[in-house]
Scaffold this active site. Sequence first.
Site, PDB file in Angstrom:
ATOM      1  N   SER A  61      -9.696 -67.749  39.733  1.00 41.13           N
ATOM      2  CA  SER A  61      -8.614 -67.306  40.605  1.00 41.13           C
ATOM      3  C   SER A  61      -9.071 -66.116  41.465  1.00 41.13           C
ATOM      4  O   SER A  61     -10.014 -66.252  42.238  1.00 41.13           O
ATOM      5  CB  SER A  61      -7.366 -66.979  39.767  1.00 41.13           C
ATOM      6  N   ASP A  95      -2.021 -77.253  39.610  1.00 39.76           N
ATOM      7  CA  ASP A  95      -2.007 -75.795  39.641  1.00 39.76           C
ATOM      8  C   ASP A  95      -0.793 -75.323  40.443  1.00 39.76           C
ATOM      9  O   ASP A  95      -0.612 -75.722  41.597  1.00 39.76           O
ATOM     10  CB  ASP A  95      -3.303 -75.310  40.309  1.00 39.76           C
ATOM     11  N   HIS A 140      -3.451 -74.021  36.116  1.00 40.54           N
ATOM     12  CA  HIS A 140      -4.174 -72.776  36.377  1.00 40.54           C
ATOM     13  C   HIS A 140      -4.555 -72.046  35.090  1.00 40.54           C
ATOM     14  O   HIS A 140      -5.125 -70.963  35.144  1.00 40.54           O
ATOM     15  CB  HIS A 140      -3.270 -71.863  37.229  1.00 40.54           C
TER      16      HIS A 140
END
Length: 277
Positions: free
Chosen positions: A148, A223, A256
Site C-alpha cells: 500500500s 481491494d 487489501h
Amino acid sequence: MSLKLIETHRSFDGEQCKYTHYSEVLQCEMTFSIYLPSNKDMKEIPLIWWLSGLTCTDDNFSQKSGFQRLAEKYRVAVMIPDTSPRGEHVADDDGWDLGQGAGFYLNATQDPWAKHYNMYTYIVDELTTIASTLVPNFSGEESIMGHSMGGHGALVIGMKNAARFKAISAFSPILSPSRVPWGIKAFSTYLGGDKASWRDWDASELVKEAEIPPILITQGTQDDFYPKQLDETYFLQNVQENNRDVNYKKMEGYDHSYFFITTFLEEHFAFHMEYLR
C-alpha cells in the site's frame, strides 16, 4: 549510537528482533524490527527491506505475515522500519491518512512537517548504516518490497536508488500518488502546492526515467481501495511506453488485508532471491 535491543524472539531457527534508537534525521525516538536468519555455515546474507502501509508500525508485518519461515528458508535478513516519525513533539494530524503513521517515505519541505518527516533519508542513509552492522556476514546485496503506502515507498526508494536495490516488489501499491486522494492530500501537505516537486516521489513519473530494477506488483481485485486509490492505468501506460521490466498481476477475489499478503508472499520472496543470489 543509542541503539537498544528491546525484544528478541526465536523463529524458524532465526531471531526476530526489535530495536529502538534516537534518529538524528527524524529528531525523535524510533523503533524498527529485523529478522536475522540462522547462519551456522557462515554464508553471506543479503537483505530485503519491507515498508508497511498507512496506520501501520513495524509490528504489522513481523506479527501478521509469517514471513520468518521464508526468510529462514532463503537465508535472507529482513529489515522493517516504522512508517513515520513518532512522539508528542512530532507534528500530527487528526486524519488517519496523514501525520504519524502516514509518512509516505518522502522528505517533507513544508512546516511543521519538514523538521521530522524525512523518512526517505532515514531509510536510505541512517537506517541503512544501522542495518549493515546488524546483519552478520552481510553480502551487501539488497532489494525492497512493501504494501500500500509502503508499496509506494518501495517503488520510489527502489527506483531512485536503482544501482543499489536488485529488485522491487509491492502489494497493492499507491502507483500514482499525484493523481489519487491519498497522495494528493499527503503531497500537498508535506511538499506544498508546486506539483512539479511531486514528480520526485511518484512511481508513475520515476518509471519514465533511467533504467530501473525488475519489479513485481500484485493487486487484489476485491481491494476496497482499488481502483480509486490504487489505480494502475497511468503507471502501466508509462511502463509500456518506456519498455520497463514490470510484472503487474491482478488476483481475482483478493482484498487489501494480510490474508492477501500471506497468500502471495512466497512468490515475492522467490522473485527477490532470483536477483539477490
